[in-house]
Design a protein around this motif. Structure first.
Motif, PDB file in Angstrom:
ATOM      1  N   ARG A 308       5.152 -10.290  30.010  1.00 51.89           N
ATOM      2  CA  ARG A 308       4.581  -9.003  29.646  1.00 51.89           C
ATOM      3  C   ARG A 308       5.592  -8.187  28.826  1.00 51.89           C
ATOM      4  N   LEU A 311       5.478  -9.217  25.338  1.00 45.25           N
ATOM      5  CA  LEU A 311       4.288  -8.650  24.674  1.00 45.25           C
ATOM      6  C   LEU A 311       4.547  -7.216  24.220  1.00 45.25           C
ATOM      7  N   THR A 312       5.260  -6.458  25.061  1.00 47.61           N
ATOM      8  CA  THR A 312       5.521  -5.064  24.688  1.00 47.61           C
ATOM      9  C   THR A 312       6.521  -4.971  23.532  1.00 47.61           C
ATOM     10  N   GLN A 316       3.078  -2.700  18.344  1.00 43.84           N
ATOM     11  CA  GLN A 316       2.023  -2.087  19.163  1.00 43.84           C
ATOM     12  C   GLN A 316       1.114  -1.228  18.282  1.00 43.84           C
ATOM     13  N   GLY A 337      -1.780  -1.676  22.448  1.00 44.50           N
ATOM     14  CA  GLY A 337      -1.394  -3.059  22.712  1.00 44.50           C
ATOM     15  C   GLY A 337      -1.172  -3.817  21.425  1.00 44.50           C
ATOM     16  N   LEU A 383      -5.118  -6.776  22.306  1.00 47.49           N
ATOM     17  CA  LEU A 383      -4.805  -7.181  23.669  1.00 47.49           C
ATOM     18  C   LEU A 383      -4.120  -5.932  24.245  1.00 47.49           C
ATOM     19  N   LEU A 385      -2.339  -3.262  26.565  1.00 45.83           N
ATOM     20  CA  LEU A 385      -1.402  -3.227  27.687  1.00 45.83           C
ATOM     21  C   LEU A 385      -1.406  -1.860  28.350  1.00 45.83           C
ATOM     22  N   ASP A 391       0.475   2.262  31.638  1.00 41.75           N
ATOM     23  CA  ASP A 391       0.086   0.859  31.835  1.00 41.75           C
ATOM     24  C   ASP A 391      -1.317   0.780  32.431  1.00 41.75           C
ATOM     25  N   ALA A 400      -2.930  -7.365  31.185  1.00 36.26           N
ATOM     26  CA  ALA A 400      -3.421  -7.196  29.823  1.00 36.26           C
ATOM     27  C   ALA A 400      -4.911  -7.497  29.783  1.00 36.26           C
ATOM     28  N   ARG A 401      -5.621  -6.740  28.961  1.00 42.54           N
ATOM     29  CA  ARG A 401      -7.039  -7.011  28.763  1.00 42.54           C
ATOM     30  C   ARG A 401      -7.324  -6.926  27.278  1.00 42.54           C
TER      31      ARG A 401
END
Lengths: 424, 165
Positions: A308, A311-312, A316, A337, A383, A385, A391, A400-401
């Protein structure tokens, strides 16, 4: 009020035998003319919603694909971003407010049920049978639709499949009914004018004749409401239904008076201030799955695993997008995200590939979604976050969604564990 | 040939073709929906036939009885004012009744278990919400009736005699 003040048994019988003085071919034709465009709109938005699930991609289909009429499917667009919210708001709100009109229409033709002799010709027998499809179809569609919106499923069939095929039965019978009745409708308007009967107040209301169609009263009861009064009753009932339900779709001040909407006034605000469709507990997501060991797998030409934190670290982006549920409720939030297109490119997406999004959730129809290339490549597709600067919570899909503009709410997969390139 | 057909069938061949289209579509839909493993045909038919009978066998008798009560039970205290009470009762009864019919799963608590299971939270008191909405529509109707009565009072303002709803 009533001239027959008698309370004797014969007076009671007389009172029940006498039929409303406003029933007749004109009233039925007029109610039908109001109803038809609204029902067509509900049917149209229903089929649009079916197409919005992109059932021809990957494992998206719920209605088995071999029986699906592919002609009506197309790549669902990604904009305007409120497209699906508008579609489902129309489907559910119009579907609800049309109920009084449907009941009035059925009330207006009720004497036909007892027309005697019940069968005069083969043609009439067939027509009565096809009316069973029409009325049964309407009852089925509205009952299952209204109950499904209220999370009540007292039946033993798949709602989506039955509601989809029920629409074919209902709309097929409706088309034939309208075409069969066109001459009667034309005659009623030619004889009495399209709007003229609305001018009469109670004192001037003259019953339509009983002969020929059997819709008008044989023995009219004393008039207590005019034809426009009856339409006012229908309109007021529709307005009442609108006021207590539409707020869950439209939002704003209407939401605070949506007394009888599942996601209206007093409904759970949900974590982070907006409704949860399904909690992490229901989806059986465990804390271990979303803990430090969580990895997002990008599966394409090569396989990459990202934490995660990683990903961050990727670029973004923030987008304000509406999520709209098939049940009609909507919520607009600001999501932050990684763009899906950036992740798809990292995985080496080709022009003829689609993206399958897989959840940690192990069971359920919506544990995975396949997105079209347009959906993946839309710069607003994320995606996500974070939501509204914090969050995303467990129930909204931590870690994540995805959030993709204009697609049905349940396709915005939560608790994403894998993004997988698949061939179209 | 056409006239012979009309004598036997009752109307034009076009009518027959139309009906057959409706039956064919319904039959197609039925075969498709029963192919799906989760479909219980009995449940499907109960909902379909029930849907056809719901209005005529459940709702209509209710309207008839309610209307009988309204016609015979309501006496106008000011018949000289030409304002009839009955529609000021019919409107709120119809609206409140329709809210109950369309939202009964919420109102009588049929939605609650799924709501709690899926959202993890307690639902609002929808029965109270329905009572509140009912109170509002009866209140609005009472107000409208009072205004109409006052306007049509021959001893008050010289408002012209107004036609009824």
């Amino acid at each position: 009020v009533s001239s027959s003040a008698g309370q004797s048994p014969s007076g009671v019988r007389d009172s029940f035998r006498r039929k409303s003085s406003v029933r007749g071919p004109w009233l039925t034709a007029f109610l039908g003319s109001l109803l038809l465009p609204l029902v067509v709109l509900v049917g149209f938005t229903g089929f649009m919603s079916h197409a919005a699930y992109n059932p021809n991609l990957g494992m998206n289909e719920i209605v088995p694909r071999d029986g699906d009429l592919d002609l009506l499917l197309f790549d669902w667009p990604t904009g305007p971003t409120w497209l699906y919210a508008l579609n489902q708001s129309l489907h559910t709100i119009v579907g609800i407010i049309v109920v009084p009109l449907i009941l009035a229409k059925l009330w207006s033709v009720f004497p036909k049920l007892f027309s005697w002799p019940p069968v005069r010709s083969l043609a009439q027998a067939l027509e009565r049978l096809s009316l069973l499809l029409l009325v049964g179809g309407a009852g089925f569609m509205w009952a299952t639709g209204l109950l499904n919106m209220q999370l009540y499923y007292p039946w033993s069939f798949n709602f989506v499949v039955a509601h989809y095929y029920g629409a074919w039965v209902f709309l097929g019978a409706l088309t034939v009914h309208v075409l069969t009745k066109l001459p009667v409708i034309r005659a009623a308007y030619a004889e009495r004018g399209v709007l003229k009967p609305l001018m009469d107040d109670v004192a001037d209301t003259v019953p339509e004749p009983h002969e020929r169609h059997g819709l008008g009263p044989k023995e009219p009861a004393p008039t207590t409401i005019s034809r426009r009064g009856l339409l006012g009753l229908v309109g007021a009932s529709s307005a009442g239904l609108f006021l207590v339900t539409a707020g869950q779709s439209i939002g704003g001040p209407l939401r605070s008076i949506a007394l009888l909407a599942p996601r209206g006034r007093g409904a759970a605000g949900g974590e982070q201030g907006f409704p949860v469709n399904k909690t992490a507990a229901v989806a059986e997501i465990t804390p271990a799955q979303v803990g430090p060991d969580y990895r997002l797998t990008l599966n394409g030409a090569t396989s990459t695993r990202l934490t995660r934190d990683e990903l961050t670290q990727l670029p973004q982006h923030t987008e304000t997008l509406v999520i709209a549920c098939v049940e009609g409720w909507t919520t607009k939030q600001t999501w932050t995200g990684v763009r899906l297109m950036d992740l798809a490119r990292m995985a080496g997406m080709n022009d003829d590939q689609l993206l399958q999004v897989i959840s940690l959730q192990e069971a359920g129809a919506f544990r995975q979604t396949t997105l079209s290339r347009d959906q993946v490549m839309n710069p607003k597709s994320l995606l996500a976050l974070q939501v509204n600067g914090e969050d995303i919570s467990m129930d909204h899909g931590f870690p994540a969604r995805i959030i993709v503009p204009a697609q049905p709410g349940v396709h915005n997969t939560k608790w994403v564990t894998e993004l997988k390139l698949v061939n179209a | 040939v056409i006239s012979l057909f009309k004598r036997v069938y009752g109307t034009s061949p076009l009518h027959l073709l139309g009906q057959l289209v409706a039956f064919a579509i319904a039959a197609y839909a039925f075969t498709q929906v029963t192919k799906v493993g989760s479909t219980d045909t009995k449940s499907l038919l109960i909902w379909f036939i029930g849907g056809a009978l719901l209005h005529d066998l459940v709702f209509l008798p209710i309207y008839v009885v309610l209307d009988f009560i309204a016609r015979h039970g309501i006496r106008d205290h000011h018949p000289q004012r030409r304002v009839r009470a009955i529609n000021y009762i019919r409107f709120p009864v119809a609206i409140s009744g329709l809210l109950l019919v369309t939202a009964f799963p919420l109102i009588i608590g049929r939605s609650e278990s799924n709501y709690v299971r899926l959202t993890g939270e307690q639902p609002p008191d929808w029965f109270a919400h329905w009572l509140l909405a009912t109170a509002v529509v009866f209140g609005v109707s009472a107000l409208a009736y009072a205004v109409r009565l006052r306007r049509s009072d021959p001893s008050a303002a010289p408002a012209a005699a107004r036609a009824d709803v």
